[in-house]
Design a protein around this motif. Sequence first.
Motif, PDB file in Angstrom:
ATOM      1  N   ASN A  84       0.840  -1.193   0.000  1.00  0.00           N
ATOM      2  CA  ASN A  84       0.000   0.000   0.000  1.00  0.00           C
ATOM      3  C   ASN A  84       0.873   1.240   0.000  1.00  0.00           C
ATOM      4  O   ASN A  84       1.998   1.222   0.497  1.00  0.00           O
ATOM      5  CB  ASN A  84      -0.891   0.048   1.248  1.00  0.00           C
ATOM      6  N   LYS A  85       0.334   2.310  -0.538  1.00  0.00           N
ATOM      7  CA  LYS A  85       0.995   3.608  -0.489  1.00  0.00           C
ATOM      8  C   LYS A  85       0.114   4.509   0.368  1.00  0.00           C
ATOM      9  O   LYS A  85      -1.086   4.639   0.114  1.00  0.00           O
ATOM     10  CB  LYS A  85       1.138   4.193  -1.891  1.00  0.00           C
ATOM     11  N   VAL A  86       0.719   5.125   1.391  1.00  0.00           N
ATOM     12  CA  VAL A  86      -0.022   6.016   2.281  1.00  0.00           C
ATOM     13  C   VAL A  86       0.498   7.430   2.100  1.00  0.00           C
ATOM     14  O   VAL A  86       1.705   7.671   2.178  1.00  0.00           O
ATOM     15  CB  VAL A  86       0.120   5.574   3.751  1.00  0.00           C
ATOM     16  N   ILE A  87      -0.406   8.348   1.835  1.00  0.00           N
ATOM     17  CA  ILE A  87      -0.060   9.762   1.714  1.00  0.00           C
ATOM     18  C   ILE A  87      -0.631  10.480   2.926  1.00  0.00           C
ATOM     19  O   ILE A  87      -1.837  10.403   3.181  1.00  0.00           O
ATOM     20  CB  ILE A  87      -0.639  10.374   0.423  1.00  0.00           C
ATOM     21  N   ASN A  88       0.235  11.148   3.681  1.00  0.00           N
ATOM     22  CA  ASN A  88      -0.183  11.946   4.843  1.00  0.00           C
ATOM     23  C   ASN A  88       0.140  13.405   4.582  1.00  0.00           C
ATOM     24  O   ASN A  88       1.283  13.722   4.241  1.00  0.00           O
ATOM     25  CB  ASN A  88       0.561  11.513   6.112  1.00  0.00           C
ATOM     26  N   ALA A 118     -11.044   5.512  -7.477  1.00  0.00           N
ATOM     27  CA  ALA A 118     -11.691   4.844  -6.339  1.00  0.00           C
ATOM     28  C   ALA A 118     -11.331   3.358  -6.283  1.00  0.00           C
ATOM     29  O   ALA A 118     -11.230   2.786  -5.193  1.00  0.00           O
ATOM     30  CB  ALA A 118     -13.205   5.025  -6.416  1.00  0.00           C
ATOM     31  N   GLN A 119     -11.122   2.728  -7.435  1.00  0.00           N
ATOM     32  CA  GLN A 119     -10.746   1.310  -7.469  1.00  0.00           C
ATOM     33  C   GLN A 119      -9.408   1.056  -6.792  1.00  0.00           C
ATOM     34  O   GLN A 119      -9.207   0.041  -6.145  1.00  0.00           O
ATOM     35  CB  GLN A 119     -10.681   0.801  -8.911  1.00  0.00           C
ATOM     36  N   SER A 120      -8.476   1.989  -6.947  1.00  0.00           N
ATOM     37  CA  SER A 120      -7.152   1.794  -6.361  1.00  0.00           C
ATOM     38  C   SER A 120      -7.070   2.320  -4.926  1.00  0.00           C
ATOM     39  O   SER A 120      -6.124   2.005  -4.208  1.00  0.00           O
ATOM     40  CB  SER A 120      -6.080   2.469  -7.220  1.00  0.00           C
ATOM     41  N   SER A 121      -8.056   3.109  -4.499  1.00  0.00           N
ATOM     42  CA  SER A 121      -8.045   3.674  -3.149  1.00  0.00           C
ATOM     43  C   SER A 121      -8.719   2.725  -2.168  1.00  0.00           C
ATOM     44  O   SER A 121      -9.808   2.230  -2.433  1.00  0.00           O
ATOM     45  CB  SER A 121      -8.776   5.017  -3.124  1.00  0.00           C
ATOM     46  N   LYS A 122      -8.057   2.488  -1.051  1.00  0.00           N
ATOM     47  CA  LYS A 122      -8.651   1.652  -0.005  1.00  0.00           C
ATOM     48  C   LYS A 122      -9.481   2.494   0.959  1.00  0.00           C
ATOM     49  O   LYS A 122     -10.551   2.095   1.378  1.00  0.00           O
ATOM     50  CB  LYS A 122      -7.562   0.919   0.759  1.00  0.00           C
ATOM     51  N   SER A 124     -14.375   4.711   2.962  1.00  0.00           N
ATOM     52  CA  SER A 124     -13.686   3.505   2.505  1.00  0.00           C
ATOM     53  C   SER A 124     -14.588   2.717   1.571  1.00  0.00           C
ATOM     54  O   SER A 124     -15.808   2.852   1.607  1.00  0.00           O
ATOM     55  CB  SER A 124     -13.256   2.639   3.690  1.00  0.00           C
ATOM     56  N   GLY A 125     -13.979   1.915   0.743  1.00  0.00           N
ATOM     57  CA  GLY A 125     -14.728   1.113  -0.224  1.00  0.00           C
ATOM     58  C   GLY A 125     -14.855   1.847  -1.544  1.00  0.00           C
ATOM     59  O   GLY A 125     -15.013   3.061  -1.590  1.00  0.00           O
ATOM     60  N   GLN A 126     -14.782   1.102  -2.625  1.00  0.00           N
ATOM     61  CA  GLN A 126     -14.800   1.674  -3.966  1.00  0.00           C
ATOM     62  C   GLN A 126     -16.046   2.508  -4.240  1.00  0.00           C
ATOM     63  O   GLN A 126     -15.962   3.642  -4.709  1.00  0.00           O
ATOM     64  CB  GLN A 126     -14.688   0.553  -4.995  1.00  0.00           C
TER      65      GLN A 126
END
Length: 119
Positions: free
Chosen positions: A43-47, A75-79, A93-95
């Motif tokens: 996963n990649k997390v951006i803060n 949205a598909q790639s975002s958790k 959360s969720g697509q």
Amino acid sequence: MKYLAYICFFLVSCDISAKLQIANRSKSTVQYRSTTELERDSNKVINIEISAFKKANLLFGFGQFWTDQRIEKYAQSSKRIDFITVKDTFTVSGQHEIGKFLKDKRKGIFNQTLKIVIK
């Protein structure tokens, strides 16, 4: 006529970048956290911390617009997307939920900006 040609050339040759803008209108710092799935196990997390009454912009490249299809792909790639304040945390959360949340946030002549306002 000469100036009209320059103006048309300028408008046609300019590439507008798509962006996600978070505007913090609250009296305290807000933390934006986005978790994106890169591969099955990573996963990649951006803060991003946004000070009171400030804005933060995330650029997504030139020539992109926030169409329904582009938002669905994002949205598909975002958790999940989190907005964390001193008093509360708001999570999407969720697509389907992320897509629905972002579709209402489109701004600009060409839908090039997703604007989220924290109050």
